[in-house]
Design a protein around this motif. Structure first.
Motif, PDB file in Angstrom:
ATOM      1  N   PHE A  45      44.018  41.411  46.827  1.00  0.00           N
ATOM      2  CA  PHE A  45      43.392  40.430  45.937  1.00  0.00           C
ATOM      3  C   PHE A  45      41.903  40.302  46.269  1.00  0.00           C
ATOM      4  CE2 PHE A  45      42.664  36.351  43.911  1.00  0.00           C
ATOM      5  CZ  PHE A  45      43.545  36.348  42.841  1.00  0.00           C
ATOM      6  N   ASP A  46      41.586  40.158  47.557  1.00  0.00           N
ATOM      7  CA  ASP A  46      40.192  39.990  47.972  1.00  0.00           C
ATOM      8  C   ASP A  46      39.379  41.252  47.704  1.00  0.00           C
ATOM      9  OD1 ASP A  46      40.817  37.444  48.791  1.00  0.00           O
ATOM     10  OD2 ASP A  46      41.099  37.993  50.896  1.00  0.00           O
ATOM     11  N   THR A  47      39.979  42.412  47.958  1.00  0.00           N
ATOM     12  CA  THR A  47      39.279  43.673  47.686  1.00  0.00           C
ATOM     13  C   THR A  47      38.982  43.813  46.195  1.00  0.00           C
ATOM     14  OG1 THR A  47      40.343  44.748  49.574  1.00  0.00           O
ATOM     15  CG2 THR A  47      39.419  46.184  47.885  1.00  0.00           C
ATOM     16  N   LEU A  71      35.045  43.812  41.705  1.00  0.00           N
ATOM     17  CA  LEU A  71      34.518  43.231  40.471  1.00  0.00           C
ATOM     18  C   LEU A  71      33.106  42.693  40.694  1.00  0.00           C
ATOM     19  CD1 LEU A  71      37.660  41.307  39.148  1.00  0.00           C
ATOM     20  CD2 LEU A  71      36.653  43.392  38.198  1.00  0.00           C
ATOM     21  N   ALA A  72      32.887  42.078  41.856  1.00  0.00           N
ATOM     22  CA  ALA A  72      31.556  41.539  42.156  1.00  0.00           C
ATOM     23  C   ALA A  72      30.524  42.654  42.270  1.00  0.00           C
ATOM     24  CB  ALA A  72      31.603  40.729  43.447  1.00  0.00           C
ATOM     25  N   GLU A  78      44.494  46.837  39.437  1.00  0.00           N
ATOM     26  CA  GLU A  78      45.770  46.139  39.608  1.00  0.00           C
ATOM     27  C   GLU A  78      45.613  44.646  39.317  1.00  0.00           C
ATOM     28  OE1 GLU A  78      49.832  45.736  40.431  1.00  0.00           O
ATOM     29  OE2 GLU A  78      48.594  47.518  40.085  1.00  0.00           O
ATOM     30  N   LEU A  79      44.521  44.056  39.767  1.00  0.00           N
ATOM     31  CA  LEU A  79      44.289  42.634  39.511  1.00  0.00           C
ATOM     32  C   LEU A  79      44.193  42.363  38.014  1.00  0.00           C
ATOM     33  CD1 LEU A  79      43.672  39.767  40.491  1.00  0.00           C
ATOM     34  CD2 LEU A  79      41.254  40.413  40.607  1.00  0.00           C
ATOM     35  N   LEU A  80      43.469  43.204  37.292  1.00  0.00           N
ATOM     36  CA  LEU A  80      43.318  42.995  35.850  1.00  0.00           C
ATOM     37  C   LEU A  80      44.643  43.189  35.129  1.00  0.00           C
ATOM     38  CD1 LEU A  80      39.866  44.704  35.194  1.00  0.00           C
ATOM     39  CD2 LEU A  80      40.387  42.290  35.607  1.00  0.00           C
ATOM     40  N   PRO A  99      33.210  36.362  41.813  1.00  0.00           N
ATOM     41  CA  PRO A  99      32.408  37.083  40.812  1.00  0.00           C
ATOM     42  C   PRO A  99      32.662  36.499  39.428  1.00  0.00           C
ATOM     43  CG  PRO A  99      34.345  38.381  41.372  1.00  0.00           C
ATOM     44  CD  PRO A  99      34.379  37.161  42.257  1.00  0.00           C
ATOM     45  N   ALA A 100      32.101  35.323  39.180  1.00  0.00           N
ATOM     46  CA  ALA A 100      32.435  34.574  37.961  1.00  0.00           C
ATOM     47  C   ALA A 100      32.128  35.379  36.699  1.00  0.00           C
ATOM     48  CB  ALA A 100      31.683  33.252  37.944  1.00  0.00           C
ATOM     49  N   VAL A 101      30.980  36.036  36.651  1.00  0.00           N
ATOM     50  CA  VAL A 101      30.602  36.772  35.439  1.00  0.00           C
ATOM     51  C   VAL A 101      31.593  37.900  35.172  1.00  0.00           C
ATOM     52  CG1 VAL A 101      28.841  38.230  34.391  1.00  0.00           C
ATOM     53  CG2 VAL A 101      28.168  36.173  35.662  1.00  0.00           C
TER      54      VAL A 101
END
Length: 714
Positions: free
Chosen positions: A441-443, A448-449, A459-461, A486-488
């Motif tokens: 999750f953190d990776t 994304l950032a 995988e997260l998406l 990474p909000a954007v």
């Protein structure tokens, strides 16, 4: 510390070369001294090491035998024979085994040859020939010779014993026969051992060191015919057998605390973990309130931390370590109570729909229900309160029933078992296939950032699409914890996934839809951005039609405290400049997406295009009104548009209620709508020229009813 041996039955964290953590080394020295005193006063004797199960008797016996063997090179040192009475079911077999072990303990040099021979002869003399054959491995020729010897020679047991006694006296060295765990024998087996020790094995320079749990041994003796159901008779019987009683020193609270600390340190080091100050505080509370009374022996502590070490594995860093310790304690100490956790998963995590009979349940009723469940699961009466208290440290509903404050968000933030998002990890001893490990999750967030592709981000998406509610909650947990996000990138990803979400509704009555969960996250992430950044991000989100819907709805939510439809919000005096900029940018993107349908009849509009039209009003209501009225001028039928905008299946709600009328006003303009539908609205419902299709007719009738009562602005 990391090499602590949790999985064998030997002492751990108390090695010969290390500190004498539990005082076993010191007590072993005391036992050896007593052996010397006993030898000085009598040529044979029985000493008993007594202590509860798991208190360290085997550890002390091990230290005694190792030290005696280390000194065996001295001419007058002790010789050690270890006998496991569990392996033999009758007196003859056990007797022969005893003398075989004594003979093997004797040195192999010439000086001891006579003693070895006489000990073996005594064993053979008192045992049936079949037992001798089995133990000494005689072949057929040796068996015939042994039969001849028994017929022709002096093989009486008395004569053989005298010869053995003389040989042992002459040899002049003491032999210690060690027998452990006598309390685990059956009554018959136990009496056989005592008969052997007190009568048959009563030999000069042969001493016995036995160990047992006294309470258990007395219970075993009372089940025998010799003693009967009388504790006093059982004690009298023991006193006739044992000359020296060695009570293992009490395992003090201080000793237990030190052993727990060192065992915990070994587990943490092994799994590269450390405890935060808050985790230390929670664990201390749990230990002194609920665990200390159950972790009273070295074996209990070792067993507990052995289970922790064995099952933590890939969960290290993926669960709350304190919760994991407490759940492991439940699993090892109260396994049937542990099974209740899975059975009542929804209730414990606060995700169940309460039965009507429980909605007004008082806290004491809730606790009594759990007391009954735990009693049925075999929890002893004296442990009920501690088990409920321990569960209260894990699960918010029980903690509330106990009268303590319960912060469900705090449970989720620490990845506790009381959160529905992490519960399963504790019960399957790993990360389920439908879950994402914390490092993955953190990776993914970091990828994304950085704007770098990676399998973790992919995988997260994918999970954001298929497991929207859980993934959005986990992102929210990190927001709450102050983790930079990474909000954007997340906002753009949400826009791409919106419209393709497959996660099923969750929560009571399915109210928590994937779309709603996503919209809440997007609103919060947008609010985290600096105001000047927001318009460009919303414009980027609106590049796709689905993203434009999400961007428009997000703008409406972030500018409306109560979520009410307010077509004039962009003109409000207090509206920040960024909102006007964002509204214009999103409005232009929506207009671009709707260009393709400008020349199509309304009945060919797709669901997404209808949704876009509705969403447009959240950005620039005047532009939206103008565009729709232009479509009317170019041939769109107003009633046909209303028929696709207003679903026919709103029952039992009115087809057009006050809120819907407000939305139509923002979207089209009521006055313009009434004007274009004027002839139809003015016509009687029974007029042959009035549309007969049910749905359009119902729309007209609803508008007739509202025409005289226009909605209030805002």
């Amino acid at each position: 510390m990391a090499d602590a041996h949790f999985f064998n039955d030997e002492p751990f964290l108390d090695h010969e070369e290390g500190s004498d953590l539990l005082g076993h080394g010191q007590y072993a020295h005391h036992v050896i001294g007593l052996l010397g005193q006993v030898r000085a006063q009598t040529e044979t004797g029985v000493l008993a090491l007594i202590g509860p199960w798991g208190s360290g008797k085997s550890s002390v016996l091990g230290k005694v035998t190792r030290r005696l063997r280390d000194d065996a090179a001295n001419d007058d040192g002790w010789l050690v024979a270890e006998l496991n009475p569990w392996l033999y079911s009758d007196l003859e077999s056990l007797t022969l085994a005893l003398f075989s072990e004594i003979r093997e303990a004797l040195p192999k040099n010439e000086r001891w040859s006579e003693a070895r021979e006489k000990i073996g002869g005594f064993g053979k003399a008192i045992s049936p020939l079949g037992k001798v054959t089995a133990l000494f491995g005689l072949d057929s020729e040796g068996l015939i010779q042994e039969v001849g010897n028994r017929i022709s020679g002096d093989t009486s047991a008395s004569a053989a014993k005298r010869k053995a006694e003389d040989a042992l006296r002459k040899a002049g060295r003491p032999v210690l026969v060690v027998m452990d765990d006598l309390d685990r024998l059956t009554p018959e087996e136990l009496l056989v051992v005592f008969k052997l020790v007190r009568l048959v094995g009563h030999l000069p320079n042969v001493y016995y060191l036995i160990s047992f749990d006294e309470r258990t041994l007395l219970d075993v003796l009372q089940r025998s015919e010799l003693v009967g159901n009388s504790e006093s008779r059982a004690r009298d019987f023991l006193e006739k057998i044992i000359q020296v009683r060695l009570d293992l020193p009490a395992f003090r609270e201080r000793d237990a605390g030190i052993l727990v600390d060192r065992s915990l340190a070994a587990v943490l080091t092994s799994h590269n973990l450390t405890l935060t100050a808050s985790e230390q505080e929670r664990l201390s509370e749990a230990y002194y309130r609920y665990l200390q009374g159950r972790l009273r022996t070295p074996r209990a502590i070792k067993r507990f931390f052995g289970q922790v070490d064995a099952t933590l594995g890939q969960l290290a860093g993926n669960v709350d370590i304190v919760d994991f310790l407490l759940v492991t304690f439940l699993r090892t100490s109260e396994p049937r109570a542990y099974q209740l956790l899975w059975q009542h998963r929804a209730e414990l995590t606060g995700t169940s729909i309460d039965l009507p009979s429980r909605r007004d349940e008082r806290p004491e009723q809730h606790l009594e229900r759990w007391r009954t469940r735990l009693q049925d699961a075999g929890v002893a009466e004296q442990h009920l309160d501690s088990v409920i208290g321990l569960m209260g440290m894990l699960f918010a509903p029980l903690r509330q029933a106990l009268g303590y404050g319960a912060n469900t968000q705090a449970i989720a933030l620490r990845r506790g078992i009381g959160s529905i998002d992490y519960f399963d990890r504790y019960m399957v001893f790993g990360i389920p296939d439908d879950d994402l490990p914390e490092d993955t999750f953190d990776t993914a967030l970091q990828q994304l950032a950085d704007g770098t592709p990676g399998t973790e981000a992919d995988e997260l998406l994918l999970r954001l699409r298929d497991d929207t509610q859980r993934i959005t909650r986990r992102i929210q947990y990190k927001r709450t914890a102050g983790t930079p996000l990474p909000a954007v990138a997340l906002l753009e990803a949400a826009a791409q996934q919106h419209g393709h979400l497959t996660a099923a509704p969750q929560g009571p009555f399915g109210l928590l839809t994937a779309d709603f969960a996503m919209s809440i996250l997007v609103k919060d992430l947008l609010a985290d951005l600096a105001e000047p950044e927001r318009p460009a991000v919303l414009k980027a989100m609106a590049k796709t039609a689905d993203g434009a819907v999400l961007a428009a709805r997000t703008l409406q939510r972030i500018t409306s405290g109560n979520g009410a439809d307010n077509p004039d919000h962009t003109q409000a005096a207090t509206t920040p400049d960024w909102i006007g900029d964002a509204s214009s940018l999103i409005s232009r993107e929506i207009a671009q997406h709707l260009t393709v349908c400008a020349c199509r009849p309304t009945d060919e509009l797709t669901d997404l295009q209808i949704t876009l039209i509705w969403a447009w009003r959240h950005t620039d209501s005047e532009v939206c009104r103008t565009w729709i009225n232009q479509r009317f001028d170019q041939g769109w039928d107003p009633l046909a548009l209303l028929s696709v905008l207003l679903p026919p299946d709103r029952a039992p709600f009115p087809l057009i209620d006050h809120d819907t009328l407000q939305r139509l006003d923002a979207l089209i303009g009521l006055e313009a709508l009434y004007s274009r539908l004027g002839p139809l609205l003015d016509a009687s419902a029974a007029n042959p020229d009035t549309p007969q299709d049910d749905h359009p007719a119902r729309i007209l009738q609803a508008l007739r009813e509202h025409r005289g009562n226009p909605p209030a602005s805002g």
